[in-house]
Each structure stands twice: as C-alpha cells, then as structure tokens.
Design a protein around this motif. Sequence first.
Motif, PDB file in Angstrom:
ATOM      1  N   GLU A 158     -33.113  75.684  -0.975  1.00 53.83           N
ATOM      2  CA  GLU A 158     -32.673  74.870   0.170  1.00 53.83           C
ATOM      3  C   GLU A 158     -31.235  75.185   0.589  1.00 53.83           C
ATOM      4  OE1 GLU A 158     -34.885  73.339   1.631  1.00 53.83           O
ATOM      5  OE2 GLU A 158     -36.429  72.989   0.129  1.00 53.83           O
ATOM      6  N   GLY A 159     -30.910  76.467   0.660  1.00 47.18           N
ATOM      7  CA  GLY A 159     -29.586  76.886   1.128  1.00 47.18           C
ATOM      8  C   GLY A 159     -28.477  76.726   0.100  1.00 47.18           C
ATOM      9  N   LYS A 160     -28.843  76.389  -1.108  1.00 43.32           N
ATOM     10  CA  LYS A 160     -27.844  76.233  -2.156  1.00 43.32           C
ATOM     11  C   LYS A 160     -28.151  77.188  -3.301  1.00 43.32           C
ATOM     12  CE  LYS A 160     -27.076  71.408  -0.992  1.00 43.32           C
ATOM     13  NZ  LYS A 160     -27.298  70.010  -1.355  1.00 43.32           N
ATOM     14  N   ALA A 161     -27.122  77.451  -4.085  1.00 40.55           N
ATOM     15  CA  ALA A 161     -27.280  78.332  -5.257  1.00 40.55           C
ATOM     16  C   ALA A 161     -26.666  77.639  -6.465  1.00 40.55           C
ATOM     17  CB  ALA A 161     -26.601  79.667  -5.007  1.00 40.55           C
ATOM     18  N   SER A 162     -27.392  77.636  -7.573  1.00 44.30           N
ATOM     19  CA  SER A 162     -26.918  76.931  -8.772  1.00 44.30           C
ATOM     20  C   SER A 162     -27.042  77.827 -10.002  1.00 44.30           C
ATOM     21  CB  SER A 162     -27.750  75.667  -9.013  1.00 44.30           C
ATOM     22  OG  SER A 162     -27.756  74.855  -7.866  1.00 44.30           O
ATOM     23  N   LEU A 163     -25.969  77.877 -10.778  1.00 40.29           N
ATOM     24  CA  LEU A 163     -26.039  78.526 -12.093  1.00 40.29           C
ATOM     25  C   LEU A 163     -26.739  77.536 -13.020  1.00 40.29           C
ATOM     26  CD1 LEU A 163     -25.169  80.713 -14.210  1.00 40.29           C
ATOM     27  CD2 LEU A 163     -23.077  79.381 -14.526  1.00 40.29           C
ATOM     28  N   ILE A 164     -27.907  77.914 -13.520  1.00 42.31           N
ATOM     29  CA  ILE A 164     -28.669  76.967 -14.350  1.00 42.31           C
ATOM     30  C   ILE A 164     -28.718  77.377 -15.824  1.00 42.31           C
ATOM     31  CG2 ILE A 164     -30.105  76.173 -12.437  1.00 42.31           C
ATOM     32  CD1 ILE A 164     -32.266  78.067 -14.212  1.00 42.31           C
ATOM     33  N   TYR A 165     -28.406  78.630 -16.091  1.00 41.16           N
ATOM     34  CA  TYR A 165     -28.547  79.088 -17.492  1.00 41.16           C
ATOM     35  C   TYR A 165     -27.572  80.228 -17.731  1.00 41.16           C
ATOM     36  CZ  TYR A 165     -31.053  80.470 -21.789  1.00 41.16           C
ATOM     37  OH  TYR A 165     -31.396  80.744 -23.082  1.00 41.16           O
ATOM     38  N   ASN A 166     -26.812  80.137 -18.817  1.00 40.52           N
ATOM     39  CA  ASN A 166     -25.918  81.236 -19.211  1.00 40.52           C
ATOM     40  C   ASN A 166     -25.751  81.168 -20.728  1.00 40.52           C
ATOM     41  OD1 ASN A 166     -24.186  83.449 -18.490  1.00 40.52           O
ATOM     42  ND2 ASN A 166     -22.445  82.172 -19.071  1.00 40.52           N
ATOM     43  N   GLN A 167     -26.578  81.944 -21.401  1.00 38.09           N
ATOM     44  CA  GLN A 167     -26.575  81.946 -22.864  1.00 38.09           C
ATOM     45  C   GLN A 167     -26.634  83.383 -23.367  1.00 38.09           C
ATOM     46  OE1 GLN A 167     -26.773  79.116 -25.104  1.00 38.09           O
ATOM     47  NE2 GLN A 167     -26.131  77.984 -23.302  1.00 38.09           N
ATOM     48  N   GLN A 168     -26.116  83.591 -24.584  1.00 42.63           N
ATOM     49  CA  GLN A 168     -26.167  84.932 -25.172  1.00 42.63           C
ATOM     50  C   GLN A 168     -27.560  85.186 -25.743  1.00 42.63           C
ATOM     51  OE1 GLN A 168     -22.262  84.552 -27.426  1.00 42.63           O
ATOM     52  NE2 GLN A 168     -22.397  86.756 -27.079  1.00 42.63           N
ATOM     53  N   ALA A 169     -28.175  86.255 -25.302  1.00 38.43           N
ATOM     54  CA  ALA A 169     -29.508  86.609 -25.801  1.00 38.43           C
ATOM     55  C   ALA A 169     -29.882  88.013 -25.318  1.00 38.43           C
ATOM     56  CB  ALA A 169     -30.545  85.611 -25.307  1.00 38.43           C
ATOM     57  N   PHE A 170     -30.517  88.738 -26.216  1.00 37.35           N
ATOM     58  CA  PHE A 170     -31.125  90.005 -25.796  1.00 37.35           C
ATOM     59  C   PHE A 170     -32.443  89.672 -25.098  1.00 37.35           C
ATOM     60  CE2 PHE A 170     -28.785  91.142 -29.711  1.00 37.35           C
ATOM     61  CZ  PHE A 170     -28.009  92.183 -29.234  1.00 37.35           C
ATOM     62  N   ILE A 171     -32.731  90.369 -24.004  1.00 36.14           N
ATOM     63  CA  ILE A 171     -34.050  90.216 -23.377  1.00 36.14           C
ATOM     64  C   ILE A 171     -34.976  91.241 -24.020  1.00 36.14           C
ATOM     65  CG2 ILE A 171     -35.370  90.409 -21.245  1.00 36.14           C
ATOM     66  CD1 ILE A 171     -32.909  89.476 -19.735  1.00 36.14           C
ATOM     67  N   ASN A 172     -35.897  90.742 -24.816  1.00 39.08           N
ATOM     68  CA  ASN A 172     -36.807  91.658 -25.502  1.00 39.08           C
ATOM     69  C   ASN A 172     -38.002  92.041 -24.651  1.00 39.08           C
ATOM     70  OD1 ASN A 172     -35.187  91.678 -27.704  1.00 39.08           O
ATOM     71  ND2 ASN A 172     -36.636  90.729 -29.121  1.00 39.08           N
ATOM     72  N   ASP A 173     -38.367  91.135 -23.751  1.00 44.91           N
ATOM     73  CA  ASP A 173     -39.530  91.442 -22.925  1.00 44.91           C
ATOM     74  C   ASP A 173     -39.576  90.466 -21.739  1.00 44.91           C
ATOM     75  OD1 ASP A 173     -41.772  92.728 -22.094  1.00 44.91           O
ATOM     76  OD2 ASP A 173     -43.134  91.805 -23.542  1.00 44.91           O
TER      77      ASP A 173
END
Lengths: 218, 345
Positions: A158-173
């Motif tokens: 709806e025209g807005k942007a939100s940072l919802i998640y910022n955590q340390q993690a490797f993306i395995n898949d």
Amino acid sequence: MKLRNIVWVGMLFLSLLTYAQKPVYSFSDKGDIVTNSSYIKPFDTCTFKGVTPYIMKFENMLKTLSGQTYEIRCYKYNNWENDPGDFHVIEVRYNNNVVLTLENPEGWDFFSQDFVSSIMSYLCYGKVDLDENTIVLLFTGTNIMSQPPYCTLIVLKEGKASLIYNQQAFINDIQKNNILTRIVLQRNTVEWLNENTQSNKPEYDSLILKSGMVYSAK
Amino acid sequence: MNPYNYRPVRVDRYKNGVQIGGVFLAGDVKDAVSKVAYVQELLGDVQITQHQLVAPMSFDENQEDNDFGGGGDSWNWDESDLTQTGDGEWTYHGHDAYGNEQDYTVIDTDGDGKPDSIFIDPNPPVDPDPGTEEPDPDWGWGDGEDGNGGDEWETTDPDDSSDGSKDPVDPNPGGGSSSGGETTEPNKPSNKKTVNEIQTAAQAAVNNVVDKYGMENGTFAPHCNAGVSEAFRLLYNDNALSNMNANSMITYWTSHPEAWEEVSMQDAQILANQGYFVVAGWINPTGGSGHVVVIVPGEPVNSTSWDGKVPLTMDTGSNKRYVGKPISQSFSSKKKDNIKYFKYK
C-alpha cells in the motif's frame, strides 16, 4: 479406533504446526504493518569519511500483482574498494517519494543466483509476491568473519515499505510450491575440526511466506 | 655488481624520491649475513641470482683506509683468523649471523697488498639446527650452472616477479623494536621463510581447503581454521594448529608465548614482508565461531572503514577463498580493536 487415532495425531500435528509458526509482523487497525523488534537487529550506525556521494549499483521498478509500482535503488559507499559489501544503502521509492532508506556499513552482497528456480532474482535481491498488493524483498548481508550474514526482509504494501526482519543466518535453501515460499536458514556457523569432525551442530530455522504474511518457523 | 671490479656495495631504496631504506654492506663479518638478507628485502621485486657478493670492509664509503688492520678501521678481526691463500687473497675464519663457524674469502682490491674486501653468501641459509650440519665448502659460490657464471647480478622485470611481494621494506633495519624490527636473536634459528614461500603456502592452503571441503549450498562454507592450519603445516611440516576451531587457535597462540609473539597490526604486515608467518584472529565472546586469517606479504592498502592502512590476508572464511585482500574485508571494522596478531617466532 484407528480413525480416532489418526484424528488425534492429525490434530496434534496441526497444533504443533500452529505453535511453531509465528507471524513476523502484524497489522494495525488501519491495516498498516506493525513490525516486531525481536526479529529486527538494528544496523550499526557508524559514520565514515568520504563515503558520499554514493555510487548507484542497481535500480529497477517493481509492480505488485495489483499494479502498484515501487522503485528500488541500491548504492555502494564511495571510497569503499577495500572494504566489505557490494552495496550499503537501500532506498525504496513510491510515486517518486522515498518511503524507506536502510544503511548498513557492513553492507549487503549481490543476491545469489543459486535460487533462481524458486525465487525471482535480481542483482541485489530476491522478490516474492506475497499477495495481490504485497511484495517481499530478500537481501543477503556480507559474509565476514565467518559469521552468518544478515538476512534482511522488506515488505512493500500500500505504498509503504517496512523492514520486517533482519537476523544473522545463512540461507541454505529456498523452496517454493503453489502455496508458499520457504526460506531455510542456518542461524549459526558450523566449524569443522577436520574433514570428518564438526565441533558443533547447525541450528536451523525457516521463514515461511504465504497468504500475505511472513512466519518464522523452528 | 661484479666481484671482479670490487666496487663498494651500497643498496638504497627510494619511493617517490624519498629514501625509505638503505644499507652499506661493509662492516663486521658477523653482520654480513643479516645485511645481505636486508638488501634482499630492499631489492624487493628484483630477483637476485648471483651466488657471490663482495663487500669492502668499512663502515663508511668515504673512509679512506679500508684495509684490514689499517688505520681508522673500526671493525673487529684477529690476524690469526686470516690465512693467505694466494696473491691478494686470504681466508678469514669467523662466524656467520647464526654463530656458526665460517670461512670467508678476503681479497685486496686496491693493490696495496692488504685485504680490504670480503666475499659473502648472498643467500644465507636459515639453519634450524645450527652446528649439526657441515658448512657447505662451496657456500654458494657460483658454478655457472645457472647460466650466469656465478658472477653477475641478474634483475628481472618487476612485473614478472614470482614472489608477488611489493616493496617489502623494513622501516627499522636496525631493529630496536620488540615487535616491529628484526627480533631474531643472532644464535637462535627463527622460523622466517621467504616471501615466496609464504605466498606459495598461502595459495596452496586455499586450494587445499577448496579441494577438501568444496562448496555447500552454492557458497564456500566457513573453514578459516582449516586454511590457517594448512598454511602452517605446509610451511613448517607441523600439525600443531590442526583440529582446533578458530577460538581455540587464538587461545593456543596466546598461551604459547615461547613460539607465538603478539604484535601490533602495523608490525604484522612488516613482519610478514620479512618472511615471518603472521596470523590474526578474533575470539567470539559469545562462544560462537571466531575467525582467523594469515597475514600475507604485500603492500598495505588504505581502508575507509578501518580509517587507515591495513595488512593483507589469506582468508578461507565464509565465502572467502583468497590470498592478498585487505584485512578490512576479513574482519568488521567494529571488531578491529578486538583482533589479535601473532608472529611465529
């Protein structure tokens, strides 16, 4: 008797599934996204000399399924040739207005192209359409010091942007089916003493993107 | 330099017109080996292939009388150590920089019948166990097998350097610093290697880590400890750092001061350029994975995030498999004050 057992097991499974999946954010009465700070580790706020003007590394336009258009810009610090990160500033614009700016001195890396079969991939991020009006952007932080890089999620709605998640993690898949997209995370660094011996075990986590919501699941 | 014209030997290095190092090779015999080693560092990319070096035995090129025992001489010698072996040629019995007994050829260059110059080995060996091996009677005298006749300096194009070093200059040639200068005691064998050996071992260690562990999920998983222990093993045939994670490795360096000396970041690069095996590490205070790297020879580079010159590393951490990138890409700037540097003595 058999049928009753099956029903009990099924209910138990569903309750565990419900318990294990927690929404990463919620909505206000007005329908705005309300973030949960427990999922958002703040970025460092260092000030460095000579890093401006930023260098544009990437820019593109994104449309939701309902037609709302956002502009995404990614910038790299100036004079940062010997320092980490492919880009350090993320800017989201809507109707030519900046609606979100994130700055991370450690930086983000260009998005891995290993997951192109399960997520729409651009140079700097991956994109998932969460519903008709909502887009999730996935950024991956810089690999440094053998630590898991940051996994950064931004929701556009709806025209807005939100940072919802910022955590340390490797993306395995990253897995995708008709209902959901699942990002498999490894929250810690596994160290090997030699080719055959691990000194610790991996700790897995995952993010499930479905039906207009992002869930954290153990 | 040609030993047959007996010109005085002095080596200086200039950068942008400013002298950044230099040494007059003449002086005490006991200093000769270390001086030649320093000259090799000054020359940097210039590869030395001559097997023989001649140096006039005085401290100052302006000194008029350079003869052994002549007036104004300030270097030490004993007449009983000098044996005439031919016309204008003697053998000087002395000691090298490591205290080993050594015979040197001494000659008369100015025709006054007195010895004034000495031949020294330009490639001094680092003997880990001095005294257990017979000195090479030829001690590197050129036999022409290399095609150079053993009497000519040969230089190579700096861009064609095989050791990859850039301007490895000791800013403190006389020592005096407990960590940044030359700290090797004269009679103690050090674990110094050549710049080329360190570069080669670092690259081989990276390759071996790639071969052993491959990729996981499309990226290189963190194996920083494996890279450091592998480089150490390749250089010293020693598994002392094997089977340790990063935190344990740093604890080991800290708890073994007889072998590992903590140094500053600035000295880390200087020492690596001198041929020392230098490492850096950060202990994770949470008990999670720490991080370790090898400091590799090269020219320090400017880092904006670290606000100054930083050394170069070999890093086999998460998504890192390289040699020669700045440490600012190996460790976060916010952790720079918590990084420890060690020299393998």
